[in-house]
Design an enzyme around this catalytic site. Structure first.
Site, PDB file in Angstrom:
ATOM      1  CB  VAL A   9      -9.772   0.128   7.248  1.00  0.00           C
ATOM      2  CG1 VAL A   9      -9.052  -0.549   8.400  1.00  0.00           C
ATOM      3  CG2 VAL A   9      -9.210   1.525   7.023  1.00  0.00           C
ATOM      4  CB  ALA A  11      -4.307   1.544   7.752  1.00  0.00           C
ATOM      5  CB  SER A  12      -6.598  -3.368   8.892  1.00  0.00           C
ATOM      6  OG  SER A  12      -6.635  -4.680   9.424  1.00  0.00           O
ATOM      7  N   PRO A  13      -3.304  -4.543   8.778  1.00  0.00           N
ATOM      8  CG  PRO A  13      -1.279  -4.557   9.954  1.00  0.00           C
ATOM      9  CD  PRO A  13      -2.656  -3.936   9.957  1.00  0.00           C
TER      10      PRO A  13
END
Length: 222
Positions: A9, A11-13
């Site tokens: 996804v 937004a995941s760093p």
């Protein structure tokens, strides 16, 4: 080469760190979005591949690997034209590994997830000031890691440690901006990373997405 599939996804760093590595290696891959908030990571098919039900997950010709640090190291070992991103030299590799462990334990777990998890899982919209202080303490360490006349975190060559670290650092800027006067080396490093080809599509856009998500949930720093 087998078919590469990255599950994640934006937004995941950790997902973005893998995207930066895949791009640096010039690898083609399929990207499959996993809606974590909708619980897609808990379906039977995903759990069979990754019982830890996390993102990112890499599928390489049917074989699955998860944890961004394991994925990045694997990709360089298997597909890198040289070892520059993850050196074979024992001391150089140990330095990269140390930075990766720092990102995993201190920066991502201790800062990003420590703030995001209570917000999104338990709807705790007030963030203790100590959690913001912890971000700046991590910045202090990163400033010292960069040393004198050093371009990147492990010397003058980019490594997967830089990709891993920038994915988390860029996600924290909304809560803890990096002041050039206080952190001249870290500020210069971040500016250098932001100028990488395709940085925005691989990391910048997703980092801003997470910043916006955090901003929308947080009501107060206490």
């Amino acid at each position: 080469m087998g078919k590469l599939v990255l599950y994640g996804v934006e937004a995941s760093p950790p997902v973005r760190a893998c995207k930066l590595t895949l791009d640096a290696l010039g690898l083609q891959y399929e990207y499959k979005l996993v809606n974590l908030l909708a619980g897609e990571q808990m379906n039977k098919e995903y759990l069979l591949k990754n019982p830890q039900h996390t993102v990112p997950m890499l599928e390489d010709d049917g074989k699955c690997i998860w944890d961004s640090h394991a994925i990045m190291a694997y990709l360089v070992r298997k597909y890198g034209k040289n070892d520059e991103l993850y050196p074979k030299d024992y001391h150089k590799r140990a330095m990269v590994d140390q930075r990766l462990h720092f990102e995993s334990g201190v920066l991502f777990q201790g800062c990003v997830r420590n703030i995001a998890f209570p917000l999104f899982k338990h709807n705790q919209t007030e963030v203790p000031r100590t959690k913001i202080d912890a971000i700046y303490e991590a910045y202090d360490f990163l400033e010292s890691f960069l040393g004198l006349k050093q371009t990147y975190l492990c010397g003058n060559n980019l490594t997967i440690a830089d990709y891993s670290m920038v994915s988390s650092v860029s996600s924290l800027l909304g809560l803890a901006p990096i002041e050039q006067q206080r952190y001249p080396k870290l500020s210069a490093w971040l500016d250098r990373m932001e100028k990488l080809p395709d940085y925005q599509s691989n990391n910048g856009n997703g980092a801003q997405m997470l910043i916006d998500m955090l901003s929308a949930k947080i009501t107060k720093i206490v």
